[in-house]
Design an enzyme around this catalytic site. Sequence first.
Site, mmCIF file in Angstrom:
data_model
loop_
_atom_site.group_PDB
_atom_site.id
_atom_site.type_symbol
_atom_site.label_atom_id
_atom_site.label_comp_id
_atom_site.label_asym_id
_atom_site.label_seq_id
_atom_site.Cartn_x
_atom_site.Cartn_y
_atom_site.Cartn_z
ATOM 1 N N TYR A 56 0.843 -1.187 0.000
ATOM 2 C CA TYR A 56 0.000 0.000 0.000
ATOM 3 C C TYR A 56 0.887 1.250 0.000
ATOM 4 O O TYR A 56 1.354 1.704 1.048
ATOM 5 C CB TYR A 56 -0.924 0.016 1.211
ATOM 6 N N PRO A 203 -14.830 -6.721 2.463
ATOM 7 C CA PRO A 203 -15.929 -7.346 3.190
ATOM 8 C C PRO A 203 -17.307 -6.833 2.794
ATOM 9 O O PRO A 203 -18.312 -7.476 3.100
ATOM 10 C CB PRO A 203 -15.625 -7.012 4.646
ATOM 11 N N PRO A 209 -27.360 -3.648 -4.045
ATOM 12 C CA PRO A 209 -27.904 -4.514 -2.995
ATOM 13 C C PRO A 209 -29.141 -5.256 -3.493
ATOM 14 O O PRO A 209 -29.857 -4.777 -4.363
ATOM 15 C CB PRO A 209 -28.254 -3.529 -1.878
#
Length: 280
Positions: A56, A203, A209
């Site tokens: 990163y 996650p 949705p």
Amino acid sequence: MTTTTFRIGGDLSVRRLGFGAMRLPAGPGPARETSLQVARRAVELGVTLIDTAHMYGWGANEELLAEALHPYADGLLIATKVGIVRSEGPEGWRHDARPDALRGQVEDALRRLRVERIELLQLHRIDPRTPLAEQLGALRELQEEGKVGRIGLSEVTVDELARAREIVDVAGVQNRYSLFDREHEPVLAACEAAGIAFLPWRPVAGGAPTAELDAVAAELGATPAQVSLAWLLDRSPVVLPIPGTGRIGHLEENVAAAGLELTPAQRERLDGIDRLPGQA
């Protein structure tokens, strides 16, 4: 009731909902100042597990966290990952888990994080060009020297996890996993059986949705993302989600997900969502 803490390696207690620092801009300017504020706010909100990596920003993310948080609060775990280096190729990175390369990255991480020991060091990817015993043997030597507390893996299969456990004690596994992406369900099951921490990255999967997720969110007065995180926490006591964000408001929303409690009926409905939206 969902447990809120987990002991990584059987002895290192953290709150299960952590924070992934990958999305924090580390370059100079206003964005960096916001990143510092986000990292500090995470700790203020009670987060005790923060995940970073050499990859990163090629060390810049580790330096950012040290600037924001050092000296570290008691009980704060900053986990990092090694085994990936910069490359001139199209991806911009390549595997390099040769023992000398790993040792160099660990030494750099110790310096950047301003610590004498990395309590959870994860092999970012298994290097296909280096024998696994050499990769993990190098990490075990660093552990024996006191520079590494616990060893973890990332993006591994069940077989790779089993082979690794013949060489070292594996304290954590970081694989991609979410409500909509359960490819690594067998790895999670293996971790649960062995008491190994399972840190799902990404996650909260992207995509629209589903109606079911929206419905449960409405019932709980929460956002779909919060419900997705609550499902992960409810899924297994070894699951330690590490959602990432560069915004304080989003961070606060994520952390609040730890307070949601799913009913058995809600959990069953969410369990039935077993593929990414749009997939057959």
